[in-house]
Design a protein around this motif. Sequence first.
Motif, short mmCIF file in Angstrom:
data_model
loop_
_atom_site.label_atom_id
_atom_site.label_comp_id
_atom_site.label_asym_id
_atom_site.label_seq_id
_atom_site.Cartn_x
_atom_site.Cartn_y
_atom_site.Cartn_z
N THR A 63 0.86 -1.17 0.00
CA THR A 63 0.00 0.00 0.00
C THR A 63 0.91 1.24 0.00
N PRO A 64 0.35 2.42 -0.19
CA PRO A 64 1.19 3.63 -0.10
C PRO A 64 1.63 3.96 1.32
N PHE A 65 1.27 3.10 2.28
CA PHE A 65 1.53 3.36 3.70
C PHE A 65 2.42 2.25 4.27
N PRO A 66 3.08 2.50 5.42
CA PRO A 66 3.90 1.45 6.03
C PRO A 66 3.03 0.25 6.46
N ASP A 67 3.37 -0.92 5.97
CA ASP A 67 2.71 -2.17 6.33
C ASP A 67 3.73 -3.02 7.07
N VAL A 68 3.47 -3.32 8.35
CA VAL A 68 4.50 -3.89 9.21
C VAL A 68 3.95 -5.03 10.05
N GLU A 69 4.87 -5.77 10.71
CA GLU A 69 4.58 -6.77 11.74
C GLU A 69 3.60 -7.85 11.26
N PRO A 70 3.85 -8.47 10.10
CA PRO A 70 2.93 -9.49 9.60
C PRO A 70 3.02 -10.79 10.37
N GLN A 71 1.90 -11.51 10.43
CA GLN A 71 1.86 -12.82 11.09
C GLN A 71 0.89 -13.73 10.36
N PHE A 72 1.35 -14.95 10.02
CA PHE A 72 0.49 -15.97 9.44
C PHE A 72 -0.44 -16.55 10.51
N SER A 73 -1.65 -16.91 10.09
CA SER A 73 -2.51 -17.73 10.95
C SER A 73 -1.92 -19.14 11.01
N PRO A 74 -2.28 -19.94 12.01
CA PRO A 74 -1.69 -21.28 12.15
C PRO A 74 -1.89 -22.16 10.91
N ASP A 75 -3.01 -21.99 10.18
CA ASP A 75 -3.24 -22.80 8.99
C ASP A 75 -2.65 -22.17 7.73
N VAL A 76 -1.98 -21.02 7.88
CA VAL A 76 -1.29 -20.31 6.79
C VAL A 76 -2.28 -19.88 5.69
N ARG A 77 -3.55 -19.68 6.07
CA ARG A 77 -4.54 -19.22 5.10
C ARG A 77 -4.82 -17.73 5.24
N TRP A 78 -4.36 -17.13 6.35
CA TRP A 78 -4.67 -15.73 6.62
C TRP A 78 -3.41 -15.02 7.08
N ASN A 107 -10.05 -0.82 15.82
CA ASN A 107 -10.68 0.46 15.49
C ASN A 107 -10.18 1.61 16.35
N SER A 108 -9.26 1.31 17.27
CA SER A 108 -8.70 2.36 18.13
C SER A 108 -7.19 2.25 18.20
N GLY A 109 -6.59 1.84 17.10
CA GLY A 109 -5.15 1.65 17.06
C GLY A 109 -4.78 0.20 17.35
N GLY A 110 -3.73 -0.29 16.69
CA GLY A 110 -3.31 -1.67 16.93
C GLY A 110 -1.93 -1.94 16.37
N ARG A 111 -1.14 -2.73 17.11
CA ARG A 111 0.19 -3.18 16.70
C ARG A 111 0.38 -4.62 17.13
N GLN A 112 1.39 -5.27 16.59
CA GLN A 112 1.88 -6.57 17.03
C GLN A 112 0.78 -7.64 17.07
N SER A 163 9.75 -3.22 16.27
CA SER A 163 9.38 -3.93 15.05
C SER A 163 9.17 -5.41 15.32
N ARG A 164 9.36 -5.84 16.56
CA ARG A 164 9.13 -7.23 16.95
C ARG A 164 8.11 -7.27 18.07
N ASN A 165 7.41 -8.40 18.19
CA ASN A 165 6.38 -8.51 19.22
C ASN A 165 6.98 -8.50 20.61
N SER A 166 6.25 -7.86 21.53
CA SER A 166 6.70 -7.77 22.92
C SER A 166 6.05 -8.84 23.79
N TYR A 167 5.34 -9.78 23.19
CA TYR A 167 4.63 -10.80 23.97
C TYR A 167 4.47 -12.05 23.11
N ILE A 168 4.11 -13.15 23.77
CA ILE A 168 3.72 -14.36 23.07
C ILE A 168 2.66 -15.07 23.89
N PRO A 169 1.56 -15.51 23.26
CA PRO A 169 0.51 -16.19 24.02
C PRO A 169 0.81 -17.67 24.18
#
Length: 200
Positions: A63-78, A107-112, A163-169
């Motif tokens: 996109t014309p904007f910064p796209d960052v911190e991508p993560q695959f879903s466990p089934d690699v479909r999303w 809808n109120s900001g989101g990262r990681q 640029s890296r996640n600060s947590y893991i579930p």
Amino acid sequence: MFEKDVTGTGAERVLLAQPVNGPDQISADGKWILYFAVTPGGNQDVYVLPTAGERKPQLVVQTPFPDVEPQFSPDVRWLAYASNENGRNEIYVQAFPSTGRRWQISNSGGRQPLWRADGKELFFVSDDRKFYAVDVSISANSGSFEYGVPHFLFDMRANVFNSRNSYIPSPDGQRFLVNMLLEADDAPINVVQNWRAVVK
């Protein structure tokens, strides 16, 4: 980006000879390395690098904007990622490979963004360090993506601007390992009255 045998033997092999942010993730099926990188125009976009065959980067989010911190879903479909196209970072999800459709999750900001191990929940952190979870429902037949309203879980004293996640579930999404910021007391300020007399 390099790879090396886990035995420690053998030489390092160059996978990608260009600057990257990450790699962020290797897909659960081991077929893709997911990362984001600065483009020649100075923007940030999301790429995958195949782990077999012709190892050439493939652009998956641009996109014309910064796209960052991508993560695959466990089934690699999303694919979940953060983008600030509306002036602040929000979480988006799109199909992988892309079908052209995507959904804004926060809808109120989101990262990681990170997925629960079964793919039925997506977690993220807002810019004001509040931790949220979103219920996810995926139809196996139609491949449609449905999600609920983000619900607040807890305040999280973490650096959400890494640029890296600060947590893991945990796999069941009931516990979280978090790299927290320490609560530090401000240094005291000492006021010396009649200091001229002290100097003498």
